[in-house]
Design an enzyme around this catalytic site. Structure first.
Site, short mmCIF file in Angstrom:
data_model
loop_
_atom_site.label_atom_id
_atom_site.label_comp_id
_atom_site.label_asym_id
_atom_site.label_seq_id
_atom_site.Cartn_x
_atom_site.Cartn_y
_atom_site.Cartn_z
N LYS A 172 10.10 -18.94 -29.57
CA LYS A 172 9.72 -17.37 -28.48
C LYS A 172 8.58 -17.29 -28.10
O LYS A 172 7.34 -18.54 -28.56
CB LYS A 172 9.06 -16.56 -30.64
CG LYS A 172 10.33 -15.94 -30.58
CD LYS A 172 11.21 -15.03 -30.70
CE LYS A 172 12.55 -14.84 -30.88
NZ LYS A 172 13.72 -14.21 -30.39
N ASP A 200 12.31 -17.02 -25.79
CA ASP A 200 12.72 -15.98 -25.88
C ASP A 200 11.16 -14.76 -25.90
O ASP A 200 10.49 -15.03 -26.54
CB ASP A 200 13.21 -15.59 -26.82
CG ASP A 200 14.19 -14.65 -27.27
OD1 ASP A 200 13.70 -13.54 -26.05
OD2 ASP A 200 14.60 -14.48 -28.12
N GLU A 226 15.15 -16.30 -22.21
CA GLU A 226 16.04 -15.00 -22.06
C GLU A 226 15.17 -14.04 -22.69
O GLU A 226 14.28 -14.03 -23.10
CB GLU A 226 16.10 -15.27 -24.02
CG GLU A 226 16.97 -14.23 -24.86
CD GLU A 226 17.30 -14.97 -26.50
OE1 GLU A 226 17.64 -16.09 -25.89
OE2 GLU A 226 17.28 -13.99 -26.99
N GLU A 252 21.03 -9.29 -26.25
CA GLU A 252 21.40 -8.37 -27.34
C GLU A 252 20.67 -6.78 -27.66
O GLU A 252 20.91 -5.87 -28.18
CB GLU A 252 19.93 -8.63 -28.15
CG GLU A 252 18.62 -9.08 -27.91
CD GLU A 252 17.71 -9.79 -28.58
OE1 GLU A 252 17.54 -10.81 -27.92
OE2 GLU A 252 17.44 -9.36 -29.70
N ASP A 275 24.96 -8.92 -29.26
CA ASP A 275 25.73 -9.03 -30.92
C ASP A 275 26.48 -8.14 -30.79
O ASP A 275 26.75 -6.91 -30.73
CB ASP A 275 24.29 -8.57 -31.35
CG ASP A 275 23.74 -8.47 -32.74
OD1 ASP A 275 25.33 -8.09 -33.37
OD2 ASP A 275 23.17 -10.01 -32.91
N HIS A 302 24.73 -13.06 -29.93
CA HIS A 302 23.38 -12.92 -30.32
C HIS A 302 23.74 -12.88 -31.96
O HIS A 302 24.83 -12.14 -31.53
CB HIS A 302 22.25 -12.20 -29.42
CG HIS A 302 21.57 -11.49 -30.94
ND1 HIS A 302 21.13 -10.62 -31.14
CD2 HIS A 302 19.95 -12.04 -30.62
CE1 HIS A 302 20.13 -10.26 -32.08
NE2 HIS A 302 19.08 -10.81 -31.03
N GLU A 336 23.85 -19.33 -32.19
CA GLU A 336 22.98 -18.28 -33.20
C GLU A 336 22.34 -18.30 -34.20
O GLU A 336 23.12 -17.85 -35.00
CB GLU A 336 22.28 -17.54 -32.42
CG GLU A 336 20.68 -16.92 -32.59
CD GLU A 336 20.40 -16.03 -32.07
OE1 GLU A 336 20.97 -15.32 -30.81
OE2 GLU A 336 18.76 -15.79 -32.45
CA CA Z 1 16.40 -12.79 -28.36
#
Ligand code: CA
Length: 386
Positions: A172, A200, A226, A252, A275, A302, A336
């Site tokens: 992240k 991300d 991302e 997502e 997702d 996702h 993922e």
């Molecule tokens: Ca994400």
């Protein structure tokens, strides 16, 4: 023609607090929660689905609006049910919670259909292109405010993923450009050149800062960047793609084939990440994946949920076509695999979906190929006061 009338639909809101909170660019997470849907046919077969979204709101939509449209309908007529639910709220809910609620129902119907017919969801979706799937670790969230302490924690975490056999992981970022560059550089140093690393932003930047951070990250061989900017601004995605060599990913926070067609038409992303439990279920995600394939864009779903969502993703990934032919056919879509704390992610399954040496098997049993531990479901259920 075989028909299975829907006898009952039940929503379950589950939640659990976690001991060690972690942060994306948007918030600290102190708990995990999930909406699970259980659909039982008149043949006694039960299908399970879940939604990625705010559970209490989703339960309300399903209980008040969708259940009356479902009971008595043919559970095997999934296309018709999808359209019926979508049409009922089209003018008010073409994205967001309405589509997330439909997603949970849709996944449960595919599970019920597979179990009724005695075949796996991947078989129903066209049959597997692959039976084992490479998993990438989703983790490496921010865990401490102090940057030195945080860096130590994340490097330890990354070492743990390496030791467990993972060959790719995602960090992240979006905590400020200097933080991002320092963290990605440290991780790349630790991992060496052969381990996949993705980053991300959770749409934490505007275009100006996203472009700057992307350029500064270019030398670290990121698999993708991302959600660099907010999902509403697709032209910013397209401009960022032109400005950096790092593949731009997102999806997502996008919904249905209509939402993804907009992304694809604008060339806004190089990798789309619908997702399944939010974008419209397996029915709609298969259409999204087919659209992406027609545009030559990679699809890496996702996943942020329990074993139900993981299983749904495995069955869709199993049938994704290759985006290249010949020698480069070795590119394969990944799963993922969220490794952040989640007390009931696998606890609600009788047998966990295990990653071994970085790979995970597509379940072969009928439906989603998982069995729900109903007692565990009760343990994590949020008690409603009416
Ligand atoms: Ca994400």
């Amino acid at each position: 023609m075989t028909q299975v009338k829907i006898a009952a639909v039940r929503t379950h809101v589950l939640s659990a607090s976690i001991d060690a909170p972690f942060a994306s660019s948007q918030r600290w997470d102190h708990s995990r929660s999930q909406l699970i849907v259980e659909i039982t046919g008149e043949n006694g077969v039960t299908g399970w689905g879940e939604a990625y979204g705010p559970p209490a709101i989703l339960a309300r939509i399903i209980d008040s609006t969708f259940i009356p449209l479902l009971v008595g309908e043919d559970a095997l007529a999934i296309e018709a049910i999808w359209a019926r639910l979508y049409d009922s709220l089209r003018d008010h809910g073409q994205r967001g919670v309405v589509i997330q609620a439909i997603s949970a129902i849709d996944v449960a119907l595919w599970d019920l259909k597979g179990k009724t017919l005695g075949v796996s969801v991947a078989t129903l979706l066209g049959g597997p292109v692959r039976k084992r799937i490479r998993a990438y670790a989703t983790g490496l969230y921010r865990r401490a405010i102090d940057r030195t302490e945080n860096r130590r924690l994340l490097l330890d975490e990354a070492k743990g993923y390496l030791d467990s056999g993972m060959s790719a992981m995602k960090v992240k970022i979006g905590f400020g450009r200097d933080y991002d560059v320092e963290m990605v550089e440290s991780l790349r140093q630790l991992l060496g050149p052969d381990i996949g690393l993705m980053a991300d932003c959770n749409h934490g930047y505007d275009l100006t800062h996203a472009r700057d951070v992307a350029r500064r990250l270019e030398s670290f061989d990121l698999g993708w960047l991302e959600e660099p900017v907010v999902p509403e601004n697709l032209s910013a995605y397209a401009r960022l793609r032109d400005a950096t060599s790092i593949p731009i990913a997102g999806g997502e926070s996008h919904f249905t084939r209509h939402g993804f067609l907009d992304i694809l038409r604008l060339d806004a992303m190089e990798i789309v990440q619908p997702d399944i439990c939010a974008a419209g279920g397996l029915t709609e995600s298969k259409k999204i994946a087919d659209l992406a394939s027609a545009f030559g864009v990679r699809c890496v779903p996702h996943v942020w949920g329990t074993g139900i969502g993981i299983a749904a993703a495995l069955h869709l990934i199993a049938v994704l076509p290759h985006t290249a032919t010949g020698w480069d056919k070795q590119y394969e879509p990944m799963l993922e695999y969220d490794l952040t704390p989640h007390p009931f992610r696998q606890a609600i399954l009788r047998q966990p979906l295990a990653v071994v040496d970085g790979m995970i098997q597509v379940p072969e049993a009928p439906g989603l190929g998982i069995e729900i531990d109903v007692a565990a479901l009760e343990t994590f259920r949020v008690r409603s006061d009416g």
